[in-house]
Design a protein around this motif. Structure first.
Motif, PDB file in Angstrom:
ATOM      1  N   GLU A   1       0.918  -1.089  -0.156  1.00 15.76           N
ATOM      2  CA  GLU A   1      -0.057  -0.087  -0.123  1.00 15.76           C
ATOM      3  C   GLU A   1       1.023   1.356  -0.059  1.00 15.76           C
ATOM      4  O   GLU A   1       0.667   2.170  -0.813  1.00 15.76           O
ATOM      5  N   ILE A   2       1.910   1.286   0.645  1.00  7.00           N
ATOM      6  CA  ILE A   2       2.975   2.586   0.940  1.00  7.00           C
ATOM      7  C   ILE A   2       3.368   2.561  -0.365  1.00  7.00           C
ATOM      8  O   ILE A   2       3.724   3.635  -0.822  1.00  7.00           O
ATOM      9  N   SER A   3       4.018   1.389  -1.043  1.00  8.62           N
ATOM     10  CA  SER A   3       4.693   1.571  -2.235  1.00  8.62           C
ATOM     11  C   SER A   3       3.683   2.349  -3.313  1.00  8.62           C
ATOM     12  O   SER A   3       4.187   3.348  -4.058  1.00  8.62           O
ATOM     13  N   LEU A   4       2.498   1.832  -3.334  1.00  8.05           N
ATOM     14  CA  LEU A   4       1.410   2.551  -4.152  1.00  8.05           C
ATOM     15  C   LEU A   4       1.240   3.886  -3.984  1.00  8.05           C
ATOM     16  O   LEU A   4       1.328   4.728  -4.828  1.00  8.05           O
ATOM     17  N   VAL A   5       1.134   4.308  -2.784  1.00 10.17           N
ATOM     18  CA  VAL A   5       0.886   5.523  -2.392  1.00 10.17           C
ATOM     19  C   VAL A   5       2.155   6.476  -2.844  1.00 10.17           C
ATOM     20  O   VAL A   5       2.057   7.645  -3.380  1.00 10.17           O
ATOM     21  N   ILE A   6       3.475   6.044  -2.502  1.00 12.43           N
ATOM     22  CA  ILE A   6       4.521   6.796  -2.808  1.00 12.43           C
ATOM     23  C   ILE A   6       4.918   6.945  -4.420  1.00 12.43           C
ATOM     24  O   ILE A   6       4.923   8.179  -4.763  1.00 12.43           O
ATOM     25  N   ARG A   7       4.356   5.786  -4.939  1.00 13.87           N
ATOM     26  CA  ARG A   7       4.448   5.876  -6.487  1.00 13.87           C
ATOM     27  C   ARG A   7       3.364   6.899  -7.074  1.00 13.87           C
ATOM     28  O   ARG A   7       3.940   7.781  -8.124  1.00 13.87           O
ATOM     29  N   GLN A   8       2.329   6.835  -6.735  1.00 12.14           N
ATOM     30  CA  GLN A   8       1.251   8.030  -7.192  1.00 12.14           C
ATOM     31  C   GLN A   8       1.799   9.085  -7.026  1.00 12.14           C
ATOM     32  O   GLN A   8       1.558  10.016  -7.739  1.00 12.14           O
ATOM     33  N   THR A   9       2.085   9.260  -5.723  1.00 18.30           N
ATOM     34  CA  THR A   9       2.597  10.635  -5.418  1.00 18.30           C
ATOM     35  C   THR A   9       3.694  11.413  -6.272  1.00 18.30           C
ATOM     36  O   THR A   9       3.546  12.363  -6.676  1.00 18.30           O
ATOM     37  N   MET A  10       4.821  10.355  -6.416  1.00 15.83           N
ATOM     38  CA  MET A  10       5.740  10.935  -7.384  1.00 15.83           C
ATOM     39  C   MET A  10       5.463  11.034  -8.685  1.00 15.83           C
ATOM     40  O   MET A  10       5.937  12.024  -9.251  1.00 15.83           O
ATOM     41  N   GLU A  11       4.702  10.158  -9.087  1.00 17.69           N
ATOM     42  CA  GLU A  11       4.336  10.228 -10.478  1.00 17.69           C
ATOM     43  C   GLU A  11       3.602  11.341 -10.960  1.00 17.69           C
ATOM     44  O   GLU A  11       3.746  11.900 -12.289  1.00 17.69           O
ATOM     45  N   ALA A  12       3.047  12.058  -9.955  1.00 18.61           N
ATOM     46  CA  ALA A  12       1.917  13.196 -10.146  1.00 18.61           C
ATOM     47  C   ALA A  12       2.951  14.385 -10.364  1.00 18.61           C
ATOM     48  O   ALA A  12       2.564  15.494 -11.036  1.00 18.61           O
TER      49      ALA A  12
END
Lengths: 327, 241
Positions: free
Chosen positions: B94-105
């Motif tokens: 879940e945290i991987s996903l959160v970080i990925r989405q935040t950085m991708e933005a």
């Protein structure tokens, strides 16, 4: 501080700091506020028309940086030159790369770019030196030219319309590199110059400063045209000694004298020191450091110690300050 | 339990609106394209960025933008009791996903088509707020790798205990069971890219807590900016002309 994870004692640390401070004071006069970070405003004169280059974007009518780096201005163009980033190819750059795949009619090379580069069979000289169409047999023999994990030197030819990067090696000076060391340094510290091939004749060593931050230090090879009869002779030789016994010819080819190897290591270590300190890499500087290490009678491995790093930093500070005085 | 004593001090001696001490270091992994260590008090996170590089899995390659991947992990020694957690449990996914989405933005992915960017974050010491620390470390590492971004992303958490909004919760406050609001913002654009909350919170108190967390993010942003500028200047003057 990047890379300086050296074990230094207190005195050495102080000396290193002093040398670096000196360097900072020397450069700060030239450009003080040119460094920007991500999302910093870049001050421009809005009355003039400006062109936004790489590393910039527009936000509410202001020019904003998207990279960490140095602002450069060329006439109307404003762009940010990134420091620590991957290599960005420009046409005509001389690069060193490693073959990672042999594909139909092409080799794929790792060159520290965001994609792999492509070297087509048709854009390099064949070993027999004859200009002709590449046949299916040539294609089958591609591995005899370059194999996977070979280090080769080539020139950037340009981007193809599909966006992939093409290389060419249409001269005898390009091609496979053997008997030497490959070093990887950040590309921004390699200075772009007219000459990237250097032959250090007093040591018998070839030095290739690839623009992509791959540096080759190897034994000098005479640039010679492999004649056709040479090829035939070679293949005959190979046929003669079947199996794994090396012919005397081959032993001679792979043999490198000890002092050449030591010179290679010494030059390689000089480059390593420069890259950990983050100084610009030029032949002159490398030679200076080489001479410094020799005059101190240091062993090759001692060049990577903390004391030598400090000495190099002090020497560089001295050199740059003398340069500015001359001006 | 009393999380804010009558003198208005928290368990670790901070005021309710006070952040823990920040520390950051750039360039800690020599082989990575960009790397950073970020500390918020006793929480310590290391991030490494590789790329933009050739896409490893050809089927994931995109012709108009870069592929961003992120992997979060917690070192076995990061928590008080040494646990051997299986890789890829629910929490870390879940945290991987959160970080990925935040950085991708915030990454300008369209500038690097047909390539991939890998972000690896590992928690070295966990003391609450690992999510925010990871995002801050990843931002620093991305900026160090010279990857073009719209803006820096910074993150900070805030909570609400004993009727007081608290900034930057530590482990004890985090495990108290109260609400924990993690906010990620783009400070220059003044936009929110991440907002997570467990537990419930009344509407008006939420406003306050959110405001507090945003202030925290801005403080982190000024610090990160300072560090980055310092680092860029160092690189430039060392390189010389």
């Amino acid at each position: 501080m990047r890379g300086v994870q050296l074990s230094l004692n207190k005195g050495q640390k102080l000396r290193l700091e002093r040398a670096l401070d000196k360097l900072e004071s020397l450069s700060s006069k030239a450009n003080s506020d040119a460094s920007v970070t991500v999302a910093d405003d870049i001050s421009v004169n809005y009355e003039d028309a400006i062109l936004k280059g790489h590393g910039t974007t527009e936000l509410d009518g202001r020019v904003v940086a998207t990279l960490c780096g140095v602002v450069e201005r060329v006439n109307k163009l404003v762009y940010v030159r990134a420091l620590r980033a991957r290599y960005k190819p420009e046409i005509g750059d001389i690069i060193v790369g490693r073959v990672i795949e042999v594909a139909p009619k092409r080799w794929r090379l790792e060159i520290n770019f965001s994609q792999d580069a492509v070297l087509m069979l048709s854009s390099m000289n064949l070993p027999d030196g004859i200009q002709r169409r590449r046949t299916a047999i040539d294609e089958l023999n591609m591995r005899s030219i370059f194999e996977e994990n070979d280090v080769i030197c080539a020139e950037v030819r340009g981007f193809q319309h599909d966006g992939c990067l093409h290389l060419q090696a249409r001269s005898q000076k390009y091609g496979k590199l053997k008997t030497g060391q490959l070093l990887t340094v950040p590309p921004y510290i390699v200075k772009k110059r007219k000459q990237h091939f250097h032959y250090l004749d007093q040591y018998g060593i070839d030095l290739i400063l690839g623009c992509n931050g791959f540096i080759w230090v190897g034994e000098h090879v005479e640039v010679r045209d492999d004649m056709v009869e040479d090829q035939i002779y070679k293949s005959d030789q190979e046929n003669l000694n079947s199996g794994n016994t090396l012919s005397s010819n081959e032993i001679e080819e792979t043999y490198t004298p000890l002092d050449t190897r030591q010179h290679i290591c010494r030059i390689a270590n000089a480059i390593r020191v420069l890259s950990t300190l983050g100084f610009m890499i030029t032949v002159e500087l490398i030679m200076e450091i080489l001479n410094l290490s020799k005059s101190l009678n240091l062993d090759i491995h001692e060049m990577l110690g903390g004391e030598f790093h400090v000495l190099v930093a002090e020497k560089e500070a001295e050199r740059r300050s003398s340069l500015t005085k001359k001006r | 339990m009393e999380y804010v004593n009558p003198e208005g001090l928290r368990l670790d001696g901070r005021r309710p609106m006070e952040m823990r001490q920040l520390r950051a270091e750039i360039g800690v992994v020599s082989k990575a394209d960009g790397s950073a260590v970020f500390e918020m008090g006793n929480t310590k996170v290391i991030a490494a960025v590789y790329g933009p590089r050739e896409v490893q899995n050809r089927s994931q390659q995109m012709n108009d933008q870069a592929l961003v991947r992120c992997e979060y992990s917690m070192a076995n020694f990061s928590t008080g009791d040494r646990m051997r957690k299986p890789k890829g449990d629910r929490r870390s996914t879940e945290i991987s996903l959160v970080i990925r989405q935040t950085m991708e933005a915030c990454i300008l992915t369209h500038l690097m088509p047909r390539s991939q960017i890998d972000i690896f974050v590992q928690v070295l010491q966990a003391d609450g707020g690992t999510r925010s620390a990871c995002i801050n470390a990843a931002t620093l590492a991305l900026a160090d790798a010279g990857i073009p971004m719209r803006d820096l992303v910074t993150s900070c958490s805030a909570g609400f205990l004993n009727g007081t909004p608290l900034l930057d919760l530590n482990y004890v406050e985090d495990s108290a069971g109260g609400p924990d609001v993690t906010v990620g913002i783009l400070p220059k654009l003044d936009k929110v890219t991440l907002l997570q909350m467990d537990a419930k919170l009344a509407m008006d108190t939420f406003e306050n807590v959110m405001q507090l967390a945003t202030e925290g993010c801005k403080a982190v942003a000024t610090y990160i900016r300072e560090i980055l500028l310092e680092h860029t200047k160092q690189l430039e003057f060392r390189r010389g002309l």
